[in-house]
Design a protein around this motif. Structure first.
Motif, short mmCIF file in Angstrom:
data_model
loop_
_atom_site.label_atom_id
_atom_site.label_comp_id
_atom_site.label_asym_id
_atom_site.label_seq_id
_atom_site.Cartn_x
_atom_site.Cartn_y
_atom_site.Cartn_z
N VAL A 40 -3.88 3.55 8.53
CA VAL A 40 -3.74 4.97 8.20
C VAL A 40 -4.41 5.83 9.28
O VAL A 40 -3.87 6.87 9.69
CB VAL A 40 -4.32 5.28 6.80
N VAL A 59 0.55 5.59 0.78
CA VAL A 59 -0.29 6.59 1.43
C VAL A 59 0.32 7.96 1.18
O VAL A 59 1.52 8.15 1.37
CB VAL A 59 -0.38 6.34 2.96
N VAL A 85 -4.92 6.70 -0.65
CA VAL A 85 -4.43 5.39 -0.26
C VAL A 85 -4.62 4.42 -1.41
O VAL A 85 -5.73 4.28 -1.93
CB VAL A 85 -5.18 4.86 0.99
N ALA A 145 0.85 -1.19 0.00
CA ALA A 145 0.00 0.00 0.00
C ALA A 145 0.89 1.24 0.00
O ALA A 145 2.02 1.21 0.47
CB ALA A 145 -0.93 0.01 1.21
N TYR A 183 -6.05 11.90 2.85
CA TYR A 183 -5.08 10.86 2.53
C TYR A 183 -5.53 10.16 1.26
O TYR A 183 -6.68 9.77 1.14
CB TYR A 183 -5.01 9.80 3.64
N ILE A 238 -5.63 -1.71 6.01
CA ILE A 238 -4.81 -0.57 5.58
C ILE A 238 -5.46 0.74 6.02
O ILE A 238 -4.79 1.62 6.56
CB ILE A 238 -4.58 -0.61 4.06
N ILE A 239 -6.76 0.88 5.82
CA ILE A 239 -7.46 2.10 6.25
C ILE A 239 -7.34 2.28 7.76
O ILE A 239 -7.06 3.37 8.25
CB ILE A 239 -8.93 2.07 5.78
#
Length: 175
Positions: free
Chosen positions: A155, A127, A140, A125, A138, A151-152
């Motif tokens: 972040v 960012v 992503v 990933a 952001y 992943i979210i």
């Protein structure tokens, strides 16, 4: 390995929201998740809701930890712990500890606000935090086969940790 194919998301802070509310948009600009910052939780917990308003994941800060540590829960189950590494001058580094041996590492530059997330040396990933907008945004990109909620959530843990550090550096901070 750069993220070639995958899903693109934009995490955008809502301008007039109470607390830290974000919308997560897909590459077409459609809202796929809403992030509720839980205004009275002292920036310690956020809830990720699907388009129907149902909780699908959450991120919360461990109050007692040697370094900034956040737990990600997906579907009510612990999915990962995100811990900031200590003593990394000029760079932010976080370990994303997932069950099993395949932990992820998130690293980025404090000045550029660009981050990559790697697993076993492969970028899964990327960012990018855009500072030229009025509110936090952001971008992503998540590789195929990687859980976008993980992943979210990572972040969001990054955002919580950076915001907490900024507040701790404010003049007159007594706690």
């Amino acid at each position: 390995m750069k993220v070639q194919n995958g899903l693109m998301f934009v995490i955008k802070e809502r301008f007039f929201a109470i607390g830290d509310d974000f919308d997560v948009l897909d590459e077409h600009g459609d809202k796929v998740y809403h992030v509720d910052g839980k205004v009275f939780s002292v920036r310690g917990r956020v809830v990720i809701e699907d388009a129907a308003g149902d909780e699908v994941a959450s991120v919360h800060r461990h109050l007692i930890a040697l370094r900034p540590t956040y737990e990600i829960r997906i579907g009510g189950e612990k999915a990962a712990e995100v811990r900031k590494k200590l003593f990394t001058p000029f760079r932010d580094k976080f370990t994303i500890d997932v069950p099993g041996p395949e932990d992820l590492e998130m690293k980025g530059d404090l000045l550029d606000h660009e981050y990559v997330i790697e697993q076993a040396g492969d970028e899964v990933a990327s960012v990018s935090k855009r500072w030229l907008t009025i509110r936090d945004t952001y971008a992503v990109k998540v590789a195929d086969g990687v859980d976008p909620l993980l992943i979210i959530g990572s972040v969001l843990a990054l955002d919580l940790a950076l915001d907490r550090e900024a507040k701790d550096r404010e003049p007159g901070k007594d706690d």
